[in-house]
Design an enzyme around this catalytic site. Structure first.
Site, PDB file in Angstrom:
ATOM      1  N   LYS A  42       6.326  -3.908  -0.223  1.00 46.31           N
ATOM      2  CA  LYS A  42       7.217  -3.842  -1.378  1.00 46.31           C
ATOM      3  C   LYS A  42       8.429  -4.737  -1.117  1.00 46.31           C
ATOM      4  O   LYS A  42       9.113  -4.602  -0.092  1.00 46.31           O
ATOM      5  CB  LYS A  42       7.674  -2.403  -1.618  1.00 46.31           C
ATOM      6  CG  LYS A  42       6.578  -1.481  -2.130  1.00 46.31           C
ATOM      7  CD  LYS A  42       6.210  -1.798  -3.573  1.00 46.31           C
ATOM      8  CE  LYS A  42       5.266  -0.744  -4.160  1.00 46.31           C
ATOM      9  NZ  LYS A  42       4.923  -1.027  -5.574  1.00 46.31           N
ATOM     10  N   LYS A  73      -4.805   0.728 -12.900  1.00 45.40           N
ATOM     11  CA  LYS A  73      -4.257   2.039 -12.560  1.00 45.40           C
ATOM     12  C   LYS A  73      -4.589   3.004 -13.692  1.00 45.40           C
ATOM     13  O   LYS A  73      -4.362   2.682 -14.869  1.00 45.40           O
ATOM     14  CB  LYS A  73      -2.739   1.980 -12.368  1.00 45.40           C
ATOM     15  CG  LYS A  73      -2.291   1.145 -11.190  1.00 45.40           C
ATOM     16  CD  LYS A  73      -0.767   1.106 -11.108  1.00 45.40           C
ATOM     17  CE  LYS A  73      -0.297   0.293  -9.910  1.00 45.40           C
ATOM     18  NZ  LYS A  73       1.188   0.170  -9.872  1.00 45.40           N
TER      19      LYS A  73
END
EC number: 5.1.1.-
Length: 321
Positions: free
Chosen positions: A151, A247
């Site tokens: 990230k 997702k």
């Protein structure tokens, strides 16, 4: 007669989870339970503020569908009755599981896919300082992680990737910018990252502001996340990205995820299966979309202070079924 129950839970995290948009110490999830003729089907979703969702808005959507669901609404009919998003995901997965239970089979049998023994999953490295991210990477690799998801925001991008590669020389590395790189000189940045053998960069620019990617060379493959919600988005993304991240909370459930896989293959785009933070209940459903995925990022439960049934087993960088 079918009955529907809705539960809202706050799941504390074992440690803070930070991305470019902020830091979380807990995650709110909504679970739907369907009961029919003594059989049970459950689904879990995570409302996401980035997609204009809240616990209250998703709960209201689910309540609005209660009469129809209890009246026997089918999974196919659900796709036209509720927009893609977290609420439809919870209902869709609950209906899949209910159908599997009534058929006295597994979810894998219901979908018609052979269950693998295990699936390699990414372990996410939360946004932090160079030193702490390198420490987290070293720890993950020491526990057998083979795929690390980094990230990042706009700060010390190359330095963080370099430090992580130094302690994880053999791991597959993928980077997630979470839309944070707008205004940066991307060709220069991509060139600077090339020596670190990244497998993919996820969503460098904000959704809706990524048309410029069509005119930039991609020495590292790019993956659309926030820009790609349903199968209808895929064709327009071909010139900007090489991969899409599916997702269930974005696309509205397993039914749409399977349709997205078919469309991605038609468009010759590669596939990643990802998740929001959530329990094993959510990840188990998403696993059904992984057999054709190049990368899988379903590590949500390892961030929780306590997981929930069906308690998937995470070890050595894999989910064991």
């Amino acid at each position: 007669m079918r009955r529907m129950l809705i539960d809202v839970l706050t799941l504390p995290l074992a440690r803070p989870f930070a991305i470019a948009r902020g830091t979380r110490t807990a995650v709110a999830v909504i679970r739907v339970t369907l009961e029919q003729d003594g059989f049970i089907g459950r689904g879990e979703c995570t409302p996401t503020p980035r997609y204009n969702e809240s616990v209250e808005s998703v709960h209201a959507q689910l309540n609005a569908m209660k009469d129809a669901i209890e009246g026997g609404l089918s999974r196919d009919a659900l796709q036209t009755q509720l927009n893609a998003g977290a609420a439809r995901n919870a209902l869709d997965c609950a209906l899949w599981r209910l159908d599997a239970a009534r058929a006295r089979g597994t979810l894998w049998q219901q979908v018609g896919v052979a269950a693998p023994a295990s699936v390699v999953t990414a372990e996410t490295l939360s946004l932090d300082s160079v030193e702490k991210m390198a420490e987290a990477a070293a720890d993950a690799v020491s526990r057998g992680a083979r795929l690390l998801k980094i990230k990042l925001d706009r700060e010390a991008i190359v330095e963080k990737v370099a430090a992580i590669r130094a302690v994880a020389p053999d791991a597959t590395l993928i980077v997630d910018a979470n839309e944070a790189w707008g205004g940066l000189e991307l060709p220069t940045l991509f060139a600077a990252l090339l020596p670190y053998r990244l497998a993919m960069i996820e969503q460098p620019l904000p959704a809706g502001e990524d048309a410029g990617l069509e005119h930039i060379a991609h020495p590292i493959p790019l993956c659309a996340d926030e820009s790609c919600h349903t199968r209808g988005d895929i064709a327009a993304l071909r010139a900007r990205y090489e991969m899409i991240n599916i997702k269930l909370d974005k696309c509205g459930g397993l039914t749409e995820a399977l349709a997205m896989i078919d469309e991605a293959r038609k468009q010759e785009m590669r596939i990643m299966v990802g998740c929001m933070l959530g329990s094993s209940l959510a990840m188990e459903a998403a696993l059904l979309a992984t057999p054709q995925a190049e990368h899988v990022d379903l590590d949500g439960p390892i961030w929780l202070a306590a997981d929930s049934s069906p308690f998937l087993t995470y070890s050595q960088g894999r989910i064991w079924l």
